[in-house]
Design an enzyme around this catalytic site. Structure first.
Site, short mmCIF file in Angstrom:
data_model
loop_
_atom_site.label_atom_id
_atom_site.label_comp_id
_atom_site.label_asym_id
_atom_site.label_seq_id
_atom_site.Cartn_x
_atom_site.Cartn_y
_atom_site.Cartn_z
N ASP A 100 23.66 -6.07 -25.77
CA ASP A 100 23.97 -7.43 -26.19
C ASP A 100 25.18 -8.04 -25.50
O ASP A 100 25.46 -9.22 -25.68
CB ASP A 100 24.21 -7.46 -27.71
CG ASP A 100 22.92 -7.21 -28.46
OD1 ASP A 100 21.92 -7.83 -28.09
OD2 ASP A 100 22.92 -6.40 -29.40
N HIS A 104 23.24 -5.65 -35.47
CA HIS A 104 22.00 -5.24 -34.78
C HIS A 104 21.66 -6.35 -33.78
O HIS A 104 22.45 -6.63 -32.88
CB HIS A 104 20.93 -4.98 -35.85
CG HIS A 104 19.69 -4.31 -35.39
ND1 HIS A 104 19.50 -3.78 -34.15
CD2 HIS A 104 18.50 -4.06 -36.05
CE1 HIS A 104 18.30 -3.24 -34.05
NE2 HIS A 104 17.67 -3.42 -35.20
N HIS A 112 27.56 1.91 -29.89
CA HIS A 112 26.17 2.13 -30.26
C HIS A 112 26.06 3.42 -31.03
O HIS A 112 26.78 4.38 -30.75
CB HIS A 112 25.29 2.21 -29.00
CG HIS A 112 23.86 1.94 -29.30
ND1 HIS A 112 23.00 2.91 -29.75
CD2 HIS A 112 23.15 0.79 -29.24
CE1 HIS A 112 21.82 2.37 -29.95
NE2 HIS A 112 21.87 1.09 -29.65
#
Ligand code: CMC
Length: 436
Positions: free
Chosen positions: A370, A275, A314
């Protein structure tokens, strides 16, 4: 169509082949059926009734929400209906925070008032500093911030009055205001540097950068490009609907715990490398790869299933994460100021390969938020331990918006999933000397 010219019925017909019985359940907005409608399906009258089974909630809506909309197939992200691209270009983080928390963009007076309130609640109780001093010199900053947020609940016992909207708003302001202070203090502790107190005349992000990086000078003013870049990154990270940490915040909040305790739990969920810890994992991965020559071996290990390409994939996006496109642009603006991050070359090459290779294309694995954010943070001078913290500061707004929505939702109750028990049936206790 049903009968000629009539609307189709919005129901689902279910036949239970064990009994031959037919059932009809309503299909609601969003193409959902209510799991409780399955409970009527039974073989015998005294049966519990049918449940749905969905480990990791991959196909279960836990709430109706008006905060954030994601269309993962088309790479769309909107806060309260506003496209993320427009907010990242035209808005500020605190304006977006107001939007997420209050539902509408603020008027100028509302915005001024909100910014003033956040600015004047940035100080933390001095005993928080005593708490920080108890951590080891090399403590991970995320662990420090999670603990200090949890500790804040003991300073504000009135925060337990979670059914009082005014009281909730005060705690929300405090949390949005104090998160950068706690984060900066954690960083200074990690570095063995004296704490720098908030300065009220600075913007939200400039104040944060000042508390982090000011040393040996009376006046510190961050480069405006970096100040704005951080603001944009904060906008992009502010909310992302029912992800692991938002679900944790809602779950803890559903037991009517105070928001500081619930938020510490949400933060802990964010910490994991799948995460919000992914940005840190990306940087460690790029550093480990070290040079473009090592990319083929690394990609081989990903294809073999031994490694994951961190910053890719994702649960919801099956297209390019719109946040990643904005971050990539921001990265170039930042690198004009800071100089190129040498790891960028490796990152660009990984992306190029992944966007062409069958393994990634077949599984819809695109860069997520990210993948590039860590490169920016590193260029701005943040150590990797700060990356998940930099995610948690803006996500505080999303967690709080989700928490408020959950408390106001008359359909919500204490979260309590069911299980399918597959363990032993009843058996008698065996004394230890008779156990084989
Ligand atoms: N690298 C290599 N293979 C992957 C990756 C990856 N990053 N992500 C998924 N896969 C493969 C996975 O092995 C599986 O393959 P197979 O069907 O052959 O078993 C397939 O793709 C589906 O993966 P999954 O684990 O079922 O997908 P998920 O929806 O459960 O996981 C995820 C989503 C984000 C946890 C996962 O893609 C992942 O671990 N990514 C790397 C960590 C990361 O970057 N996380 C940040 C997410 S964005 C920030 C946030 O919102 O928190």
């Amino acid at each position: 169509m049903g009968e000629s010219g009539t609307e189709p019925r919005k129901t689902l017909s279910i036949r239970d082949n064990r009994t031959g019985k037919d059932y009809e359940v309503d299909i609601h907005e969003g193409d959902v059926v209510r799991a409780m409608d399955l409970r009527q399906i039974k073989v015998n009258d005294d049966d519990f009734g049918m449940m749905s089974y969905d480990p990791a909630f991959t196909n279960t809506a836990s709430t109706r929400s008006t905060i954030t909309e994601i269309d993962g197939g088309n790479g769309i992200l909107r806060y309260r209906g506003y496209p993320i691209e427009q907010l990242a270009e035209k808005s500020s983080f605190l304006e977006v925070a107001y939007l997420l928390l209050r539902g509408e963009l603020p008027s100028q007076d509302e915005l001024d008032d909100f910014v003033h309130n956040v600015t004047y609640h940035t100080y933390a109780h001095e005993n928080i500093i005593k708490l920080l001093r108890g951590f080891r010199y090399d403590a991970h900053t995320m662990g420090i911030v999670i603990s200090s947020v949890a500790a804040l609940s003991t300073f504000y016992p009135e925060a337990k009055e979670i059914h009082d909207p005014e009281n909730r708003w005060i705690q929300i302001i405090r949390l949005v205001a104090k998160m950068p202070t706690l984060a900066a203090f954690a960083y200074r502790h990690h570095r063995g540097l004296p704490y720098v107190y908030p300065e009220n005349e600075l913007s939200y992000t400039a104040n944060f950068l000042n508390m982090l990086f000011r040393i040996g000078v009376r006046d510190y003013r961050p480069n405006p490009v970096l100040e704005r870049a951080l603001d944009v990154l904060f906008i992009l990270h502010a909310d992302h609907e029912q992800n692991c940490s938002a679900t944790t915040m809602r779950t803890i909040g559903s037991s009517h715990a105070d928001p500081y305790s619930a938020l510490a739990g949400g933060m802990a969920a964010l910490y994991g490398p799948l995460h919000g810890g992914a940005n840190e994992a990306v940087l460690r991965m790029l550093t480990e790869i070290g040079s473009k020559d090592n990319i083929p071996d690394f990609m081989e290990s990903v294809r073999n299933g031994d490694r994951r390409l961190m910053g890719f994939g994702h649960r919801v996006y099956k297209a390019y994460d719109p946040r990643a496109s904005i971050i990539k642009k921001t990265a170039h603006e930042v690198f004009e100021v800071t100089g190129n991050n040498p790891l960028l070359e490796i990152a660009l090459e990984l992306e190029k390969i992944a966007l062409q290779e069958e393994y990634f294309v077949k599984r819809n694995l695109y860069p997520n938020v990210d993948f590039y954010s860590g490169l920016i943070y590193q260029a701005m001078g943040f150590p990797v331990e700060m990356f998940p913290v930099l995610f948690a500061i803006p996500r505080t707004v999303g967690w709080l918006a989700q928490w408020e929505e959950m408390l106001e939702d008359k359909e919500q109750k204490i979260a309590r999933p069911r299980q399918v028990y597959v363990g032993e049936g009843e058996r008698d206790y065996i004394p230890v000397d008779r156990r084989g």
